[in-house]
Design an enzyme around this catalytic site. Structure first.
Site, PDB file in Angstrom:
ATOM      1  N   TYR A 181     -36.464 -52.852 -86.940  1.00 20.95           N
ATOM      2  CA  TYR A 181     -37.668 -53.672 -86.795  1.00 20.95           C
ATOM      3  C   TYR A 181     -38.919 -52.900 -87.190  1.00 20.95           C
ATOM      4  O   TYR A 181     -39.937 -53.501 -87.550  1.00 20.95           O
ATOM      5  CB  TYR A 181     -37.800 -54.176 -85.355  1.00 20.95           C
ATOM      6  CG  TYR A 181     -36.754 -55.203 -85.001  1.00 20.95           C
ATOM      7  CD1 TYR A 181     -36.898 -56.541 -85.382  1.00 20.95           C
ATOM      8  CD2 TYR A 181     -35.598 -54.845 -84.320  1.00 20.95           C
ATOM      9  CE1 TYR A 181     -35.922 -57.479 -85.079  1.00 20.95           C
ATOM     10  CE2 TYR A 181     -34.626 -55.784 -84.008  1.00 20.95           C
ATOM     11  CZ  TYR A 181     -34.791 -57.089 -84.395  1.00 20.95           C
ATOM     12  OH  TYR A 181     -33.832 -58.014 -84.105  1.00 20.95           O
ATOM     13  N   LYS A 236     -22.087 -58.617 -76.646  1.00 20.56           N
ATOM     14  CA  LYS A 236     -21.420 -58.050 -77.812  1.00 20.56           C
ATOM     15  C   LYS A 236     -20.694 -56.772 -77.422  1.00 20.56           C
ATOM     16  O   LYS A 236     -21.240 -55.925 -76.705  1.00 20.56           O
ATOM     17  CB  LYS A 236     -22.449 -57.758 -78.906  1.00 20.56           C
ATOM     18  CG  LYS A 236     -21.822 -57.333 -80.223  1.00 20.56           C
ATOM     19  CD  LYS A 236     -22.865 -57.208 -81.315  1.00 20.56           C
ATOM     20  CE  LYS A 236     -22.230 -56.830 -82.647  1.00 20.56           C
ATOM     21  NZ  LYS A 236     -23.242 -56.717 -83.723  1.00 20.56           N
ATOM     22  N   HIS A 257     -29.124 -53.897 -77.650  1.00 22.00           N
ATOM     23  CA  HIS A 257     -28.554 -53.039 -78.685  1.00 22.00           C
ATOM     24  C   HIS A 257     -27.890 -51.828 -78.058  1.00 22.00           C
ATOM     25  O   HIS A 257     -28.475 -51.168 -77.196  1.00 22.00           O
ATOM     26  CB  HIS A 257     -29.650 -52.557 -79.650  1.00 22.00           C
ATOM     27  CG  HIS A 257     -30.119 -53.618 -80.586  1.00 22.00           C
ATOM     28  ND1 HIS A 257     -31.391 -53.639 -81.134  1.00 22.00           N
ATOM     29  CD2 HIS A 257     -29.500 -54.725 -81.087  1.00 22.00           C
ATOM     30  CE1 HIS A 257     -31.526 -54.691 -81.918  1.00 22.00           C
ATOM     31  NE2 HIS A 257     -30.390 -55.358 -81.905  1.00 22.00           N
ATOM     32  N   ARG A 283     -28.020 -63.503 -78.210  1.00 19.90           N
ATOM     33  CA  ARG A 283     -27.268 -64.031 -79.340  1.00 19.90           C
ATOM     34  C   ARG A 283     -26.739 -65.407 -78.950  1.00 19.90           C
ATOM     35  O   ARG A 283     -26.518 -65.696 -77.774  1.00 19.90           O
ATOM     36  CB  ARG A 283     -26.106 -63.104 -79.697  1.00 19.90           C
ATOM     37  CG  ARG A 283     -26.530 -61.674 -80.031  1.00 19.90           C
ATOM     38  CD  ARG A 283     -25.318 -60.764 -80.167  1.00 19.90           C
ATOM     39  NE  ARG A 283     -25.696 -59.396 -80.494  1.00 19.90           N
ATOM     40  CZ  ARG A 283     -25.990 -58.460 -79.597  1.00 19.90           C
ATOM     41  NH1 ARG A 283     -25.935 -58.757 -78.291  1.00 19.90           N
ATOM     42  NH2 ARG A 283     -26.332 -57.246 -79.970  1.00 19.90           N
ATOM     43  N   ARG A 299     -34.044 -64.472 -82.076  1.00 13.08           N
ATOM     44  CA  ARG A 299     -33.762 -63.093 -81.670  1.00 13.08           C
ATOM     45  C   ARG A 299     -34.489 -62.099 -82.586  1.00 13.08           C
ATOM     46  O   ARG A 299     -35.141 -61.170 -82.125  1.00 13.08           O
ATOM     47  CB  ARG A 299     -32.249 -62.872 -81.705  1.00 13.08           C
ATOM     48  CG  ARG A 299     -31.793 -61.448 -81.428  1.00 13.08           C
ATOM     49  CD  ARG A 299     -30.259 -61.403 -81.418  1.00 13.08           C
ATOM     50  NE  ARG A 299     -29.773 -60.048 -81.377  1.00 13.08           N
ATOM     51  CZ  ARG A 299     -29.659 -59.332 -80.264  1.00 13.08           C
ATOM     52  NH1 ARG A 299     -30.035 -59.841 -79.109  1.00 13.08           N
ATOM     53  NH2 ARG A 299     -29.181 -58.095 -80.307  1.00 13.08           N
ATOM     54  N   HIS A 316     -30.435 -67.961 -84.592  1.00 13.21           N
ATOM     55  CA  HIS A 316     -30.445 -66.499 -84.506  1.00 13.21           C
ATOM     56  C   HIS A 316     -31.814 -65.932 -84.887  1.00 13.21           C
ATOM     57  O   HIS A 316     -32.135 -64.792 -84.551  1.00 13.21           O
ATOM     58  CB  HIS A 316     -29.364 -65.910 -85.422  1.00 13.21           C
ATOM     59  CG  HIS A 316     -28.985 -64.503 -85.079  1.00 13.21           C
ATOM     60  ND1 HIS A 316     -28.373 -64.167 -83.888  1.00 13.21           N
ATOM     61  CD2 HIS A 316     -29.146 -63.333 -85.769  1.00 13.21           C
ATOM     62  CE1 HIS A 316     -28.168 -62.858 -83.860  1.00 13.21           C
ATOM     63  NE2 HIS A 316     -28.632 -62.337 -84.975  1.00 13.21           N
TER      64      HIS A 316
END
Length: 322
Positions: A297, A191, A288, A166, A265, A262
């Protein structure tokens, strides 16, 4: 005029923010601060102490979030509501940690179901190769600022497309976070405040080595007093704005869908899946926390399959020859 919290809400607010400050990224902190403040405003307006909240109060707060609107009158998104519920759960976990309460009523509240879609901020493999080739092809005799912006965009784009980081994660990196020989990037605060490891392709590692050895000092010399060790110098919103501006120019010149930083990514996750990469590897690469975030995805992949079968299957409508 901004809303001012009264006691005891203000004290809990400041105490909680001090606690989480070093547990999340700067961007995560700002988001959590704003969401927590709005939640506390609701408690104060309801004349309800946090320690006295029951599951019925938790349901009332969820209902309030569902009915919230933006300044233009439109309702807030499901994602915004979900993030607000996550914020109040974190606040109540802190209240339990500090022995103010024994149970968390918000743990019993179901999350809203998010729509399973991915951002359109994605390029195909051929489009991505075309864009990256364009970004590395610029004239060194250009204006110094233009040349610097284009070169930074080239390096930054190769880095993001290789690692899937990110923008906020890339912005916090320092030189010591990189091991170019092993092609490893250590992310100290991703994150949610989680540490993780990202990986560089051989090409991206070579691009970064040239950048660090020969260009970085000259590009960011003005910002070294305060930000000496940052990989990308002073990675402010202005820097990100310059990058997105260069991406917009390049995409427009090439006739490609315009993406932001972004988009690298999102594109990486999509391209890895199409190439047959195991989804749990993709989960690790993108950092994640839950496989559910990576699963989105697969919806893009299914769309590709549907388009392909419509295009190539022999049983399709043909105009009757005259």
């Amino acid at each position: 005029m901004s809303y001012t919290l009264s006691e005891p809400y203000a004290s809990i607010y400041e105490e909680y923010l001090e606690y989480v400050k070093n547990l999340v990224t700067e961007q995560g902190y700002m988001s959590l601060r704003n969401r927590t403040r709005k939640i506390l405003e609701w408690f104060e307006n309801e004349n309800l102490l946090l320690e006295d909240a029951t599951i019925l109060d938790a349901l009332r707060l969820k209902e309030y979030l569902c009915e919230r609107t933006k300044e233009d009158g439109s309702t807030i998104s499901t994602g915004t509501m979900l993030n607000s519920l996550k914020a109040v759960r974190k606040l109540y976990k802190y209240l339990m940690y500090t022995d103010r309460i024994k149970t968390n009523p918000f743990e019993e509240i179901n999350n809203p179901r998010l729509p399973h879609h991915i951002s359109r901020n994605v390029l195909t493999e051929s489009q991505m190769n075309c864009l990256l080739d364009r970004l590395k092809d610029f004239n060194y005799s250009e204006n110094a600022d233009d040349c610097r912006n284009r070169y930074c965009c080239h390096v930054y784009s190769e880095f993001l497309y290789s690692t899937g980081l990110r923008a906020s994660e890339a912005a916090s990196l320092v030189l010591s976070n990189l091991d170019l020989k092993q092609r490893i990037v250590f992310v100290p605060c991703g994150k949610g405040g989680r540490q993780r490891t990202a990986y560089l392709t051989g090409y991206a590692a070579d691009v970064l080595k040239i950048y660090i050895d020969h260009a970085r000092d000259r590009i960011f010399y003005k910002t070294y007093i305060k930000q000496k060790d940052l990989l990308f110098g002073l990675c402010t919103s202005a820097f990100e704005g310059n990058i997105n501006c260069e991406l917009r120019k390049a995409c427009t010149e090439l006739g490609l869908p315009v993406i932001t930083s972004h988009g690298f990514r999102h594109s990486l996750g999509t391209h890895l899946l199409r190439s047959g990469c195991d989804i749990r590897y993709i989960q690790t690469i993108l950092g994640h926390d839950s496989i559910d975030s990576t699963q989105v995805y697969t919806n893009v992949y299914k769309d590709d399959l549907r388009s392909s079968i419509d295009k190539y299957h022999p049983r399709k409508f043909r105009e009757v020859e005259k």
